[in-house]
Write a protein that holds these residues in place. Structure first.
Motif: not given
Length: 306
Positions: A106-119, A130-137
């Protein structure tokens, strides 16, 4: 000048981002977290109390400051806590992220999301973006769900995945793999350490640097950010022992299966860092260089307390 709002600013990454932004006068920082500000330096930026689970509070803070960028570091990252407290995990890692994304749209803000190798499932590491994600937890599932929401947002976004972050918090309120290993070895108590999980541990300063490089370059898309060295957790503990001259014989190497943890961990993750190095000019420290930095910071911390 870019105005950057950081969630989870009391955490390890959040404090390192604060530290680095204070040396970048071209960036204006709005640091946010639940409760009081734990960073020792209180000048040169704004701190706002903000609970990411309180939608009204989040909306009010974003409307007041209208940042150019939100770096969303706040999350529940304990794999076992996420496994047992699934509702809280989902509310924090997914629902709160969805609310932030909606406000950024809504506000036109750039969003940076911190994720994990656990995907990833850990069967084919190291991984490209671009490798396929397949989480085990369940933790991995929650982070992947938030990634997917980020990718669907109408506006500019960045996903930064990372691995096993280590470093020194100013108040030493939380441990991490390096500090745990050092303290356990110093206590000379028997410890069990897995020898069949491979990781590329990430210095917190490197991860903070990558976040600010993404801001600087207005980078969009997914980026893999970690240290440059692949090792088993047992090898990591041995390197910690070698660096500080500690006796590693108290460590018993075991398999993941013998730990009997309910929440599964991927066996071999690790990242291919070419994209981050090329597009962000990301240059990580070696693990030994990272340990040297931690050692200097520990000496300074002890000196300050003394």
């Amino acid at each position: 000048m870019k105005r950057v709002l950081v969630t989870g600013s009391n955490g390890l990454l959040g404090q390192k981002i604060t530290q680095q932004i204070l040396h970048h006068p071209e960036v204006e920082l709005i640091a946010t977290n639940r409760g009081k500000n734990k960073y020792p330096v209180k000048e040169g930026y704004v701190y706002e109390t903000m609970d990411i689970l309180n939608q009204g509070q989040v909306a009010a803070v974003l409307q007041q400051y209208r940042p150019d960028v939100v770096i969303h570091t706040a999350a529940i990252t304990n794999v076992d806590v996420c496994h047992t407290n699934r509702e809280t995990c989902w509310e924090t890692n997914v629902d709160a992220t969805a609310n932030l994304i909606s406000l950024c749209e809504k506000m036109g803000i750039h969003f940076i999301y911190l994720s994990t190798d656990f995907v990833f499932d850990g069967l084919k590491g190291p991984y490209k973006e671009d490798d396929a994600a397949n989480p085990v937890s369940y933790y991995g599932e929650s982070k992947l769900a938030a990634e997917n929401l980020t990718k669907q947002m109408k506006g500019s976004w960045t996903i930064i995945r990372t691995i096993l972050v280590y470093g020194i918090l100013n108040d030493m309120s939380r441990s991490n793999i390096v500090l745990w290993a050092k303290e356990a070895l110093e206590a000379a108590k028997p410890i069990n350490v897995v020898n069949d999980q491979w990781r590329m541990p990430t210095l917190a300063e490197d991860l903070a640097d990558a976040c600010l490089l993404a801001v600087k370059h207005s980078a969009t898309g997914v980026f893999h950010i970690s240290g440059k060295d692949m090792m088993t957790v047992a090898e990591l503990v041995k390197k910690v022992a070698d660096f500080w001259g500690l006796d590693a014989s108290v460590m018993k190497e075991i398999s993941s299966d013998s730990l009997g943890q309910e929440a599964k961990r991927p066996k071999k993750t690790g990242f291919i860092l070419d994209k981050a190095m090329t597009e962000l000019q990301y240059q990580p420290h070696s693990f030994e260089e990272g340990l040297a930095l931690v050692s200097r910071q520990l000496s300074k911390e002890i000196g300050t307390r003394g």
